[in-house]
Design a protein around this motif. Sequence first.
Motif, PDB file in Angstrom:
ATOM      1  N   LEU A 270       0.836  -1.197   0.000  1.00  0.00           N
ATOM      2  CA  LEU A 270       0.000   0.000   0.000  1.00  0.00           C
ATOM      3  C   LEU A 270       0.870   1.245   0.000  1.00  0.00           C
ATOM      4  O   LEU A 270       2.026   1.209   0.454  1.00  0.00           O
ATOM      5  CB  LEU A 270      -0.898   0.010   1.240  1.00  0.00           C
ATOM      6  N   PRO A 271       0.348   2.373  -0.494  1.00  0.00           N
ATOM      7  CA  PRO A 271       1.117   3.626  -0.393  1.00  0.00           C
ATOM      8  C   PRO A 271       1.405   3.979   1.056  1.00  0.00           C
ATOM      9  O   PRO A 271       0.723   3.520   1.979  1.00  0.00           O
ATOM     10  CB  PRO A 271       0.179   4.660  -1.041  1.00  0.00           C
ATOM     11  N   ALA A 272       2.416   4.807   1.263  1.00  0.00           N
ATOM     12  CA  ALA A 272       2.818   5.181   2.615  1.00  0.00           C
ATOM     13  C   ALA A 272       1.748   5.991   3.331  1.00  0.00           C
ATOM     14  O   ALA A 272       1.676   5.982   4.561  1.00  0.00           O
ATOM     15  CB  ALA A 272       4.123   5.970   2.566  1.00  0.00           C
ATOM     16  N   THR A 273       0.915   6.707   2.570  1.00  0.00           N
ATOM     17  CA  THR A 273      -0.159   7.496   3.176  1.00  0.00           C
ATOM     18  C   THR A 273      -1.497   6.782   2.983  1.00  0.00           C
ATOM     19  O   THR A 273      -1.681   6.069   1.996  1.00  0.00           O
ATOM     20  CB  THR A 273      -0.220   8.896   2.539  1.00  0.00           C
TER      21      THR A 273
ATOM     22  N   VAL B 163      -4.624  -0.343  -9.005  1.00  0.00           N
ATOM     23  CA  VAL B 163      -4.378  -1.594  -8.282  1.00  0.00           C
ATOM     24  C   VAL B 163      -3.856  -2.627  -9.271  1.00  0.00           C
ATOM     25  O   VAL B 163      -4.374  -2.741 -10.388  1.00  0.00           O
ATOM     26  CB  VAL B 163      -5.668  -2.140  -7.616  1.00  0.00           C
ATOM     27  N   TYR B 164      -2.828  -3.371  -8.854  1.00  0.00           N
ATOM     28  CA  TYR B 164      -2.346  -4.487  -9.680  1.00  0.00           C
ATOM     29  C   TYR B 164      -2.444  -5.775  -8.876  1.00  0.00           C
ATOM     30  O   TYR B 164      -1.966  -5.859  -7.738  1.00  0.00           O
ATOM     31  CB  TYR B 164      -0.896  -4.290 -10.123  1.00  0.00           C
TER      32      TYR B 164
ATOM     33  N   ARG C 137      -0.926  -4.925  -5.273  1.00  0.00           N
ATOM     34  CA  ARG C 137      -0.284  -3.633  -5.071  1.00  0.00           C
ATOM     35  C   ARG C 137      -1.289  -2.505  -5.297  1.00  0.00           C
ATOM     36  O   ARG C 137      -2.017  -2.499  -6.289  1.00  0.00           O
ATOM     37  CB  ARG C 137       0.895  -3.454  -6.037  1.00  0.00           C
ATOM     38  N   PHE C 138      -1.281  -1.542  -4.377  1.00  0.00           N
ATOM     39  CA  PHE C 138      -2.115  -0.359  -4.494  1.00  0.00           C
ATOM     40  C   PHE C 138      -1.203   0.840  -4.757  1.00  0.00           C
ATOM     41  O   PHE C 138      -0.230   1.052  -4.034  1.00  0.00           O
ATOM     42  CB  PHE C 138      -2.910  -0.119  -3.209  1.00  0.00           C
TER      43      PHE C 138
ATOM     44  N   SER D 103      -0.202   2.980 -17.591  1.00  0.00           N
ATOM     45  CA  SER D 103       1.256   2.962 -17.447  1.00  0.00           C
ATOM     46  C   SER D 103       1.668   2.363 -16.109  1.00  0.00           C
ATOM     47  O   SER D 103       2.605   1.558 -16.037  1.00  0.00           O
ATOM     48  CB  SER D 103       1.801   4.384 -17.587  1.00  0.00           C
ATOM     49  N   TRP D 104       0.968   2.735 -15.025  1.00  0.00           N
ATOM     50  CA  TRP D 104       1.319   2.221 -13.704  1.00  0.00           C
ATOM     51  C   TRP D 104       1.087   0.716 -13.637  1.00  0.00           C
ATOM     52  O   TRP D 104       1.934  -0.030 -13.113  1.00  0.00           O
ATOM     53  CB  TRP D 104       0.486   2.927 -12.634  1.00  0.00           C
ATOM     54  N   ILE D 105      -0.041   0.234 -14.138  1.00  0.00           N
ATOM     55  CA  ILE D 105      -0.343  -1.193 -14.089  1.00  0.00           C
ATOM     56  C   ILE D 105       0.666  -1.977 -14.918  1.00  0.00           C
ATOM     57  O   ILE D 105       1.152  -3.040 -14.495  1.00  0.00           O
ATOM     58  CB  ILE D 105      -1.788  -1.453 -14.559  1.00  0.00           C
TER      59      ILE D 105
END
Length: 227
Positions: free
Chosen positions: A35-38, A151-152, A177-178, A203-205
């Motif tokens: 998850l992201p840090a925030t 999300v992947y 993964r988020f 692109s992120w996925i």
Amino acid sequence: MAFAPGAFFPRLVQLMGILVLRPWVRFCFRCRVRLPATPLPVPCVFAANHRSFFDPPFVGMWHHQPLSYFARSDLWKHAPIRFMLAVMYGIPIDRENPGVSSMKGAIERLRQGISVLVFPEGTRTRSGRVGQMHEGPPLFARRAGVPVVPVYIHHSERVWPRGALLPNLCGGRIEIRFGRPLAPPPGLSPRLTDAWVAARLHSWILAQERDLLGRVPSAPAGTLRTP
């Protein structure tokens, strides 16, 4: 039947996902979640790749608030299924007019404060690789005034392979993964805003897919947290 945000039964199902499903996938499938840090915003549109029938609970169980999911409208004909879909804040999709029905239902849930999970590919992958994505998530998010969170999901097909009659109860390894919320720059037209978010989402996925296939280095330490 429609349950209000924060109703007892949806929260009970969410609690069962946290207490029962989380330990199961952690132990039996060595599931790793990043998850992201925030903290992620609520509500938001979660936009994920699609590999398995288990993808909705695999995404939803890592949150404290229930998510809303799409389902075929004909499933509402059966009373037990209709109740479960209502508990899960299901959004019926009319096959004759899927675009309008999905957009209306998603925006309604988001404005109620309920996050929505969308699979931009529209169907489960046949090749095991990410396919072409539609621009539904950016449109839903913009009209509801909420962000898109990418999300992947990696190897969830090992739990319930396409074509299999029953799921596997153990074996293999999966990862979820988020990403960080996608925030388009101000001043863009609605059409360019949707295109910007769609391009970054795809692109992120794809970057996560390449990473997990061992083609690029992992994300730097300290940028992600594990629940």
